[in-house]
Design an enzyme around this catalytic site. Structure first.
Site, PDB file in Angstrom:
ATOM      1  N   HIS A  10       0.855  -1.197   0.000  1.00 30.07           N
ATOM      2  CA  HIS A  10       0.000   0.000   0.000  1.00 30.07           C
ATOM      3  C   HIS A  10       0.887   1.241   0.000  1.00 30.07           C
ATOM      4  O   HIS A  10       1.449   1.611   1.023  1.00 30.07           O
ATOM      5  CB  HIS A  10      -0.891   0.007   1.244  1.00 30.07           C
ATOM      6  CG  HIS A  10      -1.897   1.102   1.280  1.00 30.07           C
ATOM      7  ND1 HIS A  10      -3.222   0.876   1.562  1.00 30.07           N
ATOM      8  CD2 HIS A  10      -1.802   2.433   1.073  1.00 30.07           C
ATOM      9  CE1 HIS A  10      -3.894   2.008   1.529  1.00 30.07           C
ATOM     10  NE2 HIS A  10      -3.033   2.982   1.235  1.00 30.07           N
ATOM     11  N   HIS A  12       1.578   5.387  -1.589  1.00 30.68           N
ATOM     12  CA  HIS A  12       1.220   6.612  -2.316  1.00 30.68           C
ATOM     13  C   HIS A  12       2.503   7.284  -2.813  1.00 30.68           C
ATOM     14  O   HIS A  12       3.455   7.446  -2.037  1.00 30.68           O
ATOM     15  CB  HIS A  12       0.470   7.585  -1.411  1.00 30.68           C
ATOM     16  CG  HIS A  12      -0.832   7.054  -0.897  1.00 30.68           C
ATOM     17  ND1 HIS A  12      -2.015   7.227  -1.573  1.00 30.68           N
ATOM     18  CD2 HIS A  12      -1.125   6.356   0.227  1.00 30.68           C
ATOM     19  CE1 HIS A  12      -2.992   6.656  -0.887  1.00 30.68           C
ATOM     20  NE2 HIS A  12      -2.481   6.117   0.205  1.00 30.68           N
ATOM     21  N   LEU A  13       2.504   7.672  -4.074  1.00 31.91           N
ATOM     22  CA  LEU A  13       3.695   8.301  -4.656  1.00 31.91           C
ATOM     23  C   LEU A  13       3.448   9.712  -5.184  1.00 31.91           C
ATOM     24  O   LEU A  13       4.392  10.437  -5.458  1.00 31.91           O
ATOM     25  CB  LEU A  13       4.220   7.441  -5.816  1.00 31.91           C
ATOM     26  CG  LEU A  13       4.825   6.090  -5.439  1.00 31.91           C
ATOM     27  CD1 LEU A  13       5.128   5.279  -6.686  1.00 31.91           C
ATOM     28  CD2 LEU A  13       6.079   6.270  -4.591  1.00 31.91           C
ATOM     29  N   ARG A  14       2.168  10.079  -5.379  1.00 33.58           N
ATOM     30  CA  ARG A  14       1.821  11.355  -6.029  1.00 33.58           C
ATOM     31  C   ARG A  14       2.362  11.347  -7.463  1.00 33.58           C
ATOM     32  O   ARG A  14       2.585  10.306  -8.061  1.00 33.58           O
ATOM     33  CB  ARG A  14       2.319  12.553  -5.224  1.00 33.58           C
ATOM     34  CG  ARG A  14       2.060  12.477  -3.734  1.00 33.58           C
ATOM     35  CD  ARG A  14       0.641  12.236  -3.354  1.00 33.58           C
ATOM     36  NE  ARG A  14       0.478  12.231  -1.894  1.00 33.58           N
ATOM     37  CZ  ARG A  14      -0.504  11.642  -1.260  1.00 33.58           C
ATOM     38  NH1 ARG A  14      -1.444  10.973  -1.932  1.00 33.58           N
ATOM     39  NH2 ARG A  14      -0.582  11.687   0.051  1.00 33.58           N
ATOM     40  N   ASN A  38      -5.560   7.328  -5.870  1.00 26.84           N
ATOM     41  CA  ASN A  38      -6.347   8.522  -5.536  1.00 26.84           C
ATOM     42  C   ASN A  38      -5.578   9.802  -5.859  1.00 26.84           C
ATOM     43  O   ASN A  38      -5.215  10.595  -4.989  1.00 26.84           O
ATOM     44  CB  ASN A  38      -6.793   8.513  -4.075  1.00 26.84           C
ATOM     45  CG  ASN A  38      -5.637   8.385  -3.095  1.00 26.84           C
ATOM     46  OD1 ASN A  38      -4.625   7.751  -3.384  1.00 26.84           O
ATOM     47  ND2 ASN A  38      -5.792   8.978  -1.926  1.00 26.84           N
ATOM     48  N   LYS A  90      -9.438  -0.161  -5.780  1.00 23.50           N
ATOM     49  CA  LYS A  90      -9.482   0.438  -4.441  1.00 23.50           C
ATOM     50  C   LYS A  90     -10.800   1.156  -4.202  1.00 23.50           C
ATOM     51  O   LYS A  90     -11.179   2.055  -4.947  1.00 23.50           O
ATOM     52  CB  LYS A  90      -8.311   1.421  -4.277  1.00 23.50           C
ATOM     53  CG  LYS A  90      -8.245   2.127  -2.924  1.00 23.50           C
ATOM     54  CD  LYS A  90      -7.935   1.157  -1.793  1.00 23.50           C
ATOM     55  CE  LYS A  90      -7.851   1.882  -0.452  1.00 23.50           C
ATOM     56  NZ  LYS A  90      -6.586   2.632  -0.309  1.00 23.50           N
ATOM     57  N   HIS A 127     -10.481   1.170   1.822  1.00 17.57           N
ATOM     58  CA  HIS A 127     -10.258   2.102   2.927  1.00 17.57           C
ATOM     59  C   HIS A 127     -11.513   2.036   3.787  1.00 17.57           C
ATOM     60  O   HIS A 127     -12.535   2.627   3.462  1.00 17.57           O
ATOM     61  CB  HIS A 127     -10.037   3.532   2.414  1.00 17.57           C
ATOM     62  CG  HIS A 127      -9.741   4.506   3.507  1.00 17.57           C
ATOM     63  ND1 HIS A 127      -8.544   5.172   3.612  1.00 17.57           N
ATOM     64  CD2 HIS A 127     -10.481   4.924   4.567  1.00 17.57           C
ATOM     65  CE1 HIS A 127      -8.559   5.955   4.684  1.00 17.57           C
ATOM     66  NE2 HIS A 127      -9.740   5.820   5.275  1.00 17.57           N
ATOM     67  N   HIS A 161      -4.642  -0.800   5.956  1.00 15.51           N
ATOM     68  CA  HIS A 161      -4.108  -0.026   7.088  1.00 15.51           C
ATOM     69  C   HIS A 161      -4.933  -0.184   8.367  1.00 15.51           C
ATOM     70  O   HIS A 161      -5.461   0.784   8.918  1.00 15.51           O
ATOM     71  CB  HIS A 161      -3.949   1.453   6.730  1.00 15.51           C
ATOM     72  CG  HIS A 161      -5.044   2.051   5.926  1.00 15.51           C
ATOM     73  ND1 HIS A 161      -6.379   1.970   6.267  1.00 15.51           N
ATOM     74  CD2 HIS A 161      -5.015   2.785   4.772  1.00 15.51           C
ATOM     75  CE1 HIS A 161      -7.112   2.601   5.377  1.00 15.51           C
ATOM     76  NE2 HIS A 161      -6.310   3.097   4.458  1.00 15.51           N
ATOM     77  N   ASP A 233       1.205   2.497   3.539  1.00 19.16           N
ATOM     78  CA  ASP A 233       0.350   3.678   3.401  1.00 19.16           C
ATOM     79  C   ASP A 233       1.199   4.942   3.512  1.00 19.16           C
ATOM     80  O   ASP A 233       0.740   5.972   4.001  1.00 19.16           O
ATOM     81  CB  ASP A 233      -0.781   3.688   4.419  1.00 19.16           C
ATOM     82  CG  ASP A 233      -1.859   4.726   4.110  1.00 19.16           C
ATOM     83  OD1 ASP A 233      -1.937   5.165   2.946  1.00 19.16           O
ATOM     84  OD2 ASP A 233      -2.614   5.099   5.027  1.00 19.16           O
ATOM     85  N   HIS A 237       3.041  14.520   1.854  1.00 12.97           N
ATOM     86  CA  HIS A 237       2.422  15.831   1.660  1.00 12.97           C
ATOM     87  C   HIS A 237       3.483  16.882   1.974  1.00 12.97           C
ATOM     88  O   HIS A 237       4.319  16.673   2.871  1.00 12.97           O
ATOM     89  CB  HIS A 237       1.242  16.054   2.607  1.00 12.97           C
ATOM     90  CG  HIS A 237       0.073  15.152   2.363  1.00 12.97           C
ATOM     91  ND1 HIS A 237      -0.832  15.379   1.356  1.00 12.97           N
ATOM     92  CD2 HIS A 237      -0.343  14.034   3.011  1.00 12.97           C
ATOM     93  CE1 HIS A 237      -1.774  14.438   1.398  1.00 12.97           C
ATOM     94  NE2 HIS A 237      -1.492  13.607   2.386  1.00 12.97           N
ATOM     95  N   ALA A 247      -4.069  14.543   5.517  1.00 15.58           N
ATOM     96  CA  ALA A 247      -3.894  13.278   6.231  1.00 15.58           C
ATOM     97  C   ALA A 247      -2.896  12.386   5.521  1.00 15.58           C
ATOM     98  O   ALA A 247      -3.010  12.150   4.320  1.00 15.58           O
ATOM     99  CB  ALA A 247      -5.241  12.555   6.354  1.00 15.58           C
TER     100      ALA A 247
END
Length: 321
Positions: A10, A12-14, A38, A90, A127, A161, A233, A237, A247
């Site tokens: 899980h 996130h890389l943007r 997302n 997802k 989620h 998560h 996860d 940011h 978040a």
């Protein structure tokens, strides 16, 4: 110690500069990762999927991105076309977390999609939070997990998560439920978020919870439960956005050093948690790669680009070569 083919289930890389800044911290430690969809706009069609995967591959080597799609009301034709190019789809409840405004408003609306996914053996990643009181949201979502598991018994469902101990019991109750555990839910409690001065860098969804929740999660992980897998996860940011309330915990730089301390000499259970369970549960065909961890003092970075990592500046006893 040597780990065989670590997989982050899980991540996130943007995109753009943020991706280029954070991705090396994952590829240094993992052979593969499940990439969250997302973004704005979300990854929910072939063109978007291929463009995002291409960006990841152009900025990495010896690394396999396992792509997820953002849940919407897909047609059978779309899923037949995409099935071989994705790991899972997802489900984000609408508005519940970062960039989820276009998420699912009614679970029943996606039942036709879940039927197709079950037939095509496409896992569902979730989620799992309601819109209730923030500390109760995961526990309340347990009823939804039970209903999905019963209504779609051949659909593999990942409770992402997990930070609420109540959900872990469902793993032994329903054959088709699985779980990922993050570094921050494994090691932290709400005290680290708000027990002293507020630490916005540890604010995430689902929120980090009680010492009792942490203890039960640690016990499940240390037992080597075969349906529990590591999923960071890790969610970068900028400091500016964190101070606005975004978040997400950016844990990527410190994952294996921190887990090496957590497992100490139990390399067998460490290996199951970081790779073997995921590969066996989902028949993942990922090119093998060995990651060496040595007992050598190492200090976590204070900043990565415009992002402050988890445990910034902390000294660890283990280092990834």
């Amino acid at each position: 110690m040597t780990l065989n083919t670590p997989i982050d289930m899980h991540l996130h890389l943007r995109e753009g500069k943020m991706l280029r800044d954070v991705l090396p911290h994952t590829t240094n430690q993992f052979a593969a990762a499940v990439i969250m969809p997302n973004l704005i706009p979300p990854v929910d069609n072939r063109e978007r999927l291929e463009r995002y995967r291409k960006e990841i591959l152009e900025n990495s080597s010896d690394f396999t991105p396992l792509m997820n799609l953002f849940m919407r009301e897909y047609t059978e034709e779309e899923l037949l076309d995409l099935a071989d190019d994705i790991f899972a789809i997802k489900l984000y409840p609408a508005g519940i977390t970062t960039n989820s405004e276009g998420g699912v408003k009614s679970i029943e609306n996606i039942y036709p999609v879940l039927e197709i996914m079950q037939e095509l053996n496409i896992p569902l990643s979730v989620h799992g939070e309601t819109n209730g009181f923030v500390l109760d949201r995961e526990r309340e979502f347990g009823a939804v997990y039970k209903k999905l598991a019963k209504d779609f018994p051949k659909l593999k469902i990942i409770m992402e998560h997990v930070g609420t101990a109540d959900l872990l019991g469902l793993l032994d109750e329903y054959e088709n439920l699985y779980a990922t555990v993050t570094l921050h839910h494994l090691l932290l409690t709400l005290d680290e978020v708000a027990g002293g001065m507020l630490n916005p860098h540890y604010f995430c969804k689902p929120i980090i919870k009680t010492p009792q929740d942490r203890l039960k999660i640690q016990e499940f992980v240390k037992k080597g439960h075969k349906k529990v897998m590591f999923g960071s996860d890790s969610a970068p940011h900028t400091i500016k956005n964190k101070l606005k309330g975004a978040a997400g915990v950016f844990s990527a730089p410190v994952i294996l050093p921190a887990l090496a301390e957590f497992f100490e000499d139990d390399v067998e259970t460490f290996q199951k948690f970081i790779s073997d369970n995921a590969r066996e549960n989902f028949n993942l065909n990922v090119p093998e790669r060995e990651i060496e961890i040595v007992e050598e003092e190492w200090t976590a970075p204070y900043m990565v680009g415009e992002v402050k990592p988890m445990f910034a500046g902390r000294k660890f006893r283990y280092k990834v070569l």
